[in-house]
Design an enzyme around this catalytic site. Structure first.
Site, PDB file in Angstrom:
ATOM      1  N   GLU A 177       0.821  -1.212   0.000  1.00 40.02           N
ATOM      2  CA  GLU A 177       0.000   0.000   0.000  1.00 40.02           C
ATOM      3  C   GLU A 177       0.854   1.261   0.000  1.00 40.02           C
ATOM      4  O   GLU A 177       0.653   2.165   0.809  1.00 40.02           O
ATOM      5  CB  GLU A 177      -0.965  -0.030   1.185  1.00 40.02           C
ATOM      6  CG  GLU A 177      -1.909  -1.218   1.085  1.00 40.02           C
ATOM      7  CD  GLU A 177      -3.014  -1.219   2.128  1.00 40.02           C
ATOM      8  OE1 GLU A 177      -3.182  -0.206   2.821  1.00 40.02           O
ATOM      9  OE2 GLU A 177      -3.694  -2.252   2.233  1.00 40.02           O
ATOM     10  N   HIS A 417     -17.862 -10.290   5.947  1.00 49.58           N
ATOM     11  CA  HIS A 417     -16.598  -9.615   6.223  1.00 49.58           C
ATOM     12  C   HIS A 417     -15.861 -10.301   7.368  1.00 49.58           C
ATOM     13  O   HIS A 417     -16.451 -10.540   8.426  1.00 49.58           O
ATOM     14  CB  HIS A 417     -16.832  -8.139   6.567  1.00 49.58           C
ATOM     15  CG  HIS A 417     -15.534  -7.391   6.731  1.00 49.58           C
ATOM     16  ND1 HIS A 417     -15.183  -6.752   7.880  1.00 49.58           N
ATOM     17  CD2 HIS A 417     -14.508  -7.226   5.871  1.00 49.58           C
ATOM     18  CE1 HIS A 417     -13.970  -6.215   7.724  1.00 49.58           C
ATOM     19  NE2 HIS A 417     -13.544  -6.483   6.512  1.00 49.58           N
ATOM     20  N   GLU A 419     -12.398  -9.557   9.225  1.00 50.41           N
ATOM     21  CA  GLU A 419     -11.114  -8.894   9.513  1.00 50.41           C
ATOM     22  C   GLU A 419     -10.374  -9.801  10.494  1.00 50.41           C
ATOM     23  O   GLU A 419     -10.874 -10.095  11.583  1.00 50.41           O
ATOM     24  CB  GLU A 419     -11.350  -7.505  10.113  1.00 50.41           C
ATOM     25  CG  GLU A 419     -10.098  -6.817  10.658  1.00 50.41           C
ATOM     26  CD  GLU A 419      -8.970  -6.670   9.625  1.00 50.41           C
ATOM     27  OE1 GLU A 419      -9.206  -6.046   8.594  1.00 50.41           O
ATOM     28  OE2 GLU A 419      -7.859  -7.198   9.872  1.00 50.41           O
ATOM     29  N   HIS A 487      -7.970  -8.463   1.483  1.00 53.93           N
ATOM     30  CA  HIS A 487      -7.278  -7.178   1.697  1.00 53.93           C
ATOM     31  C   HIS A 487      -6.024  -7.419   2.532  1.00 53.93           C
ATOM     32  O   HIS A 487      -5.965  -8.367   3.298  1.00 53.93           O
ATOM     33  CB  HIS A 487      -8.215  -6.171   2.353  1.00 53.93           C
ATOM     34  CG  HIS A 487      -9.174  -5.577   1.366  1.00 53.93           C
ATOM     35  ND1 HIS A 487      -9.457  -4.231   1.313  1.00 53.93           N
ATOM     36  CD2 HIS A 487      -9.885  -6.149   0.362  1.00 53.93           C
ATOM     37  CE1 HIS A 487     -10.309  -4.006   0.326  1.00 53.93           C
ATOM     38  NE2 HIS A 487     -10.603  -5.153  -0.259  1.00 53.93           N
ATOM     39  N   GLU A 488      -5.035  -6.539   2.328  1.00 52.80           N
ATOM     40  CA  GLU A 488      -3.687  -6.768   2.875  1.00 52.80           C
ATOM     41  C   GLU A 488      -3.256  -8.197   2.505  1.00 52.80           C
ATOM     42  O   GLU A 488      -2.886  -9.009   3.357  1.00 52.80           O
ATOM     43  CB  GLU A 488      -3.638  -6.566   4.408  1.00 52.80           C
ATOM     44  CG  GLU A 488      -4.009  -5.172   4.858  1.00 52.80           C
ATOM     45  CD  GLU A 488      -5.503  -4.922   4.825  1.00 52.80           C
ATOM     46  OE1 GLU A 488      -6.259  -5.833   5.204  1.00 52.80           O
ATOM     47  OE2 GLU A 488      -5.919  -3.837   4.400  1.00 52.80           O
ATOM     48  N   GLU A 506      -7.145  -6.447  -2.559  1.00 55.21           N
ATOM     49  CA  GLU A 506      -6.674  -5.069  -2.491  1.00 55.21           C
ATOM     50  C   GLU A 506      -5.203  -5.128  -2.917  1.00 55.21           C
ATOM     51  O   GLU A 506      -4.913  -5.334  -4.083  1.00 55.21           O
ATOM     52  CB  GLU A 506      -6.898  -4.535  -1.077  1.00 55.21           C
ATOM     53  CG  GLU A 506      -6.695  -3.049  -0.943  1.00 55.21           C
ATOM     54  CD  GLU A 506      -6.780  -2.612   0.506  1.00 55.21           C
ATOM     55  OE1 GLU A 506      -7.324  -1.547   0.763  1.00 55.21           O
ATOM     56  OE2 GLU A 506      -6.270  -3.323   1.400  1.00 55.21           O
ATOM     57  N   GLU A 512      -9.527   4.017   0.311  1.00 54.54           N
ATOM     58  CA  GLU A 512      -9.565   4.331   1.740  1.00 54.54           C
ATOM     59  C   GLU A 512      -8.538   5.394   2.128  1.00 54.54           C
ATOM     60  O   GLU A 512      -8.786   6.207   3.016  1.00 54.54           O
ATOM     61  CB  GLU A 512      -9.365   3.059   2.571  1.00 54.54           C
ATOM     62  CG  GLU A 512      -8.041   2.353   2.273  1.00 54.54           C
ATOM     63  CD  GLU A 512      -7.790   1.095   3.121  1.00 54.54           C
ATOM     64  OE1 GLU A 512      -8.631   0.748   3.956  1.00 54.54           O
ATOM     65  OE2 GLU A 512      -6.726   0.474   2.933  1.00 54.54           O
TER      66      GLU A 512
END
Ligand code: NOJ
Ligand code: CA
Length: 706
Positions: A177, A417, A419, A487-488, A506, A512
């Site tokens: 990122e 989702h 996380e 993501h990540e 991502e 974001e």
């Protein structure tokens, strides 16, 4: 004596293989003959390769080798004991993708090597030459009574032929990122300040190296992009930069916990090392080399996943209006502004219904709900995050039965989702129950996240241990008919061909960052770079479609650094089979430009790059599957420009209802980002159109078949 024996042994192998086993010509040409990759053993007996394009050298003679934890390096003393060449030409179908049919046409050369001295290790090299690039991989045999191999590093050189213009990002072991920088190759220098940017919760850059894909332009306009394909049970590859000798050498992400890069049972093949080589920038985007280097679909029918547009209870957390956690301690509004605003928990039944209503009214098929499950109060900033997140228990204000019932009734699918807070072991323990819960609710996709440094210490997001975790996540999810959007993540390497439940990820600075980055967000040249770098790896969950560009009244210090017209263009330019309409429902109410998001396709029959230069601009046209509708998107960097589009790609026997969404004359990403002109125009396959793009601007065109 021993040496004589070895020589005799080699002779024996060579004779048993006969003529078909010995390669007299170790140059491999691409099917059209434009590219060639040449194998040689150098004077030390080390394997080398060299690449040419139409006779001109692209990669100078470069050596290939390995270092191990428990044995001498493989660096020389090899002899060739066999080999063969073959040709493959096939077409395969993408279940979803940038195009339906993909041509996979290449020549392959296998080279069998054996060390002359003890321990007479054997290694095979596989080279492939395509018309759009070359690739090679190593194959380790089971040998000398050894059943596992422990690699401390791979030493594959890429010797450049000049000081090319390069678009690179730091060789971070934890995150992709960061912004891409444009510089001469000789000027690549990882800036420790940028690298350790306060926005990044996990970052680790031990060397002056770059991550892949890294893209270059040679003086004659030839474009190169270095990456890897089929990353499986191996560590991610960064490229160490030698700015004096204009050379790169592979450096694998290490496990500091175990003190190696890769440990693996023999025999096995490494990922492919890839070099896409094209005449111009646009052809890099059209290249399917990375997916072609992966194996065919192993999952069979994945029609339980359908490409879709989706919304999210997501942006409101990034704006600091709502929190992920019920306890409201993880408040993003206080993270980079002086004053805390009043916040609420985002994932409530009531709020979910508000989004479902909006999605259903506007033909948007999915809704992602973040912050629905317990554990968020101990997310960012907590060193011990093991055992904290729970992937089946909703917060008290989120009635999952009711939300799913309400959504299903309205034709909306809830996107799960998860996380993980970079605690993969906790996630692995719960995967079965978590995906079984999804199956119960007929949810077929999950967005997962890995924010923070990996637990346990000494592991990194891009090391072998995590590569195996991400692949396990994908395989386990597939058992439950669940598609994954990570993501990540680890970088994309084309595995979506084999496992088409790997839908998106991502792995870049996403939208974001515009909400909260302390460096002012993504600059206007970010996505014109991304299209020719990160996007070559695979689909991107960038989350376009922010209409409230200035983020008023939530973020004084931040904004999106594009025009509104560019936000629309991104649905076409940035490829993903799931595309978010990322803004709040209220930002879309009464906005005529929203019609483009309603109309735009997400699954493509074909994609054509109409123009582009890395970091400057790009225009892509895509034909939607089933409908035959076309959509065109163009974006520019901080410079205004004029682009002329030729519509000869349209079906000459069809008529289209055409609407263009473009920057108004006074539009500007900073001064006047929402100034947009929407116009119905007449276009057919003989038309051409000249369009003005504002600074940081873009345009989008829908061509709906009559
Ligand atoms: C980081 C992801 O990039 C973002 O999209 C998500 O909202 C947070 N993690 C929370 O999972
Ligand atoms: Ca992220």
């Amino acid at each position: 004596m021993l040496r004589l024996f070895a020589v005799l042994l080699i002779f024996a192998i060579a004779t048993t293989l006969g003529c078909s086993g010995i390669l007299t010509d170790t140059t491999l040409e691409s099917p059209s003959g434009n590219l060639a990759i040449e194998f040689q053993l150098n004077d030390e007996g080390a394997p080398t390769y060299r690449v040419t394009k139409e006779g001109k050298e692209i990669i100078e003679t470069s050596t290939m080798g390995f270092e191990f934890n428990d044995q001498a390096p493989m660096a020389g003393n090899f002899v060739m004991v066999g080999g063969k060449k073959s040709t493959t030409k096939e077409t395969w179908e993408m279940p979803w993708g940038e195009q339906r049919e993909v041509l996979n046409h290449y020549n392959e050369m296998k080279v069998e090597l054996e060390e002359e001295g003890l321990p007479n290790r054997k290694i095979d090299l596989y080279f492939r030459a395509y018309n759009d690039g070359v690739a090679f991989r190593y194959y380790f045999h089971e040998q000398n009574g050894q059943d596992t191999l422990t690699i401390s590093d791979e030493r594959t050189e890429f010797n450049l032929t000049g000081d090319h213009t390069t678009w690179w990002q730091p060789g971070d072991w934890d995150i992709y990122e960061q912004l891409y920088t444009e510089s001469k190759f000789s000027e690549i220098e990882v800036d420790p300040y940028r690298a350790n940017l306060a926005n990044l919760i996990a970052t680790h850059i031990p060397e002056n190296s770059v991550n892949t894909p890294v893209t270059m332009r040679m003086e004659d306009g030839t474009h190169l992009s270095f990456h890897e394909a089929n990353l499986w049970d191996y560590a991610g590859m960064t490229l160490l930069v030698d700015t004096t000798n204009l050379s790169m050498i592979s450096s694998l992400v290490k496990s500091e916990r175990f003190g190696h890069a890769v440990k693996r049972a023999l025999p096995f093949a490494t990922p492919w090392r890839t070099i896409q080589i094209t005449d111009n920038a646009g052809d890099l985007i059209e290249s399917r080399l990375i997916v072609n280097l992966n194996e065919p679909n192993k999952l069979g029918d994945v029609s339980w996943f359908t490409p879709m547009k989706y919304m999210g209870i997501w942006w409101e957390m990034h704006l600091g209006i709502a929190t992920w956690d019920y306890e409201q301690t993880q408040d993003m509004s206080t993270w980079n502004t002086d004053e805390a605003t009043s916040v609420r928990h985002g994932a409530t039944t009531e709020n979910a219904k508000r989004y479902i209503d909006f999605a259903a009214e506007n033909g948007i098929k999915g809704l992602l709900i973040e912050g629905w499950n317990t554990g968020w109060a101990r997310w960012i900033g907590f060193p011990d995050r093991e055992g904290v997140f729970d992937f089946v228990t909703p917060y008290p204000d989120y009635d999952i039965d009711e939300v799913v019932r309400y959504a299903t009734e309205r034709g909306v699918e809830i996107i799960m989702h998860h996380e993980t807070s970079a605690a993969p072991r906790t996630y692995e323990q719960q995967m079965d129950t978590a995906y079984a819960l999804m199956q119960k609710y007929n949810m077929h996709s999950v967005k997962s996240g890995y924010v923070g440094p990996i637990i346990p210490d000494g592991e990194y997001h891009h090391g072998q241990w995590m590569v195996n975790h991400y692949n396990h996540h994908m395989l386990k999810a597939a058992e439950y008919e669940v598609a994954v959007n990570i993501h990540e993540p680890i970088k994309a390497t084309g595995l979506r061909r084999t496992y088409p439940n790997l839908i998106s990820r991502e792995g870049l600075r996403g939208q974001e960052f515009n909400a909260w980055a302390m460096d002012g967000g993504n600059p206007p040249d970010h996505l014109p770079k991304i299209a020719f770098t990160r996007m070559l790896a695979g689909p991107i969950d960038f989350t376009p479609g922010i209409f409230n560009i200035k983020l008023e009244p939530y973020r004084d210090e931040n904004q999106v650094n594009t025009t509104l017209a560019q936000q629309l263009a991104l649905y076409v330019v940035i490829y993903s089979p799931i595309q978010m309409a990322a803004d709040l429902p209220e930002s879309y109410e009464g906005q005529p430009a929203f019609q483009f998001i309603r109309d735009v396709g997400v699954d493509w029959e074909q994609s054509i790059v109409l123009n582009g230069e890395v970091g400057d601009f790009v225009t892509i046209a895509r034909e939607e599957r089933e409908t035959g509708n076309w959509f065109v998107g163009g974006i520019t960097n901080e410079e205004a420009r004029e682009l002329t589009i030729n519509f000869d790609f349209l079906d000459s026997n069809s008529e289209y209802d055409v609407v263009i969404y473009k920057d108004a004359e006074d539009a500007h990403w900073d001064d006047n980002p929402t100034s947009i002109e929407i116009e119905e125009i007449e276009i057919d396959s003989s038309s051409s159109l000249t369009i003005q793009l504002a600074e940081g601007g873009g345009f989008a065109i829908s061509l709906l078949k009559k």
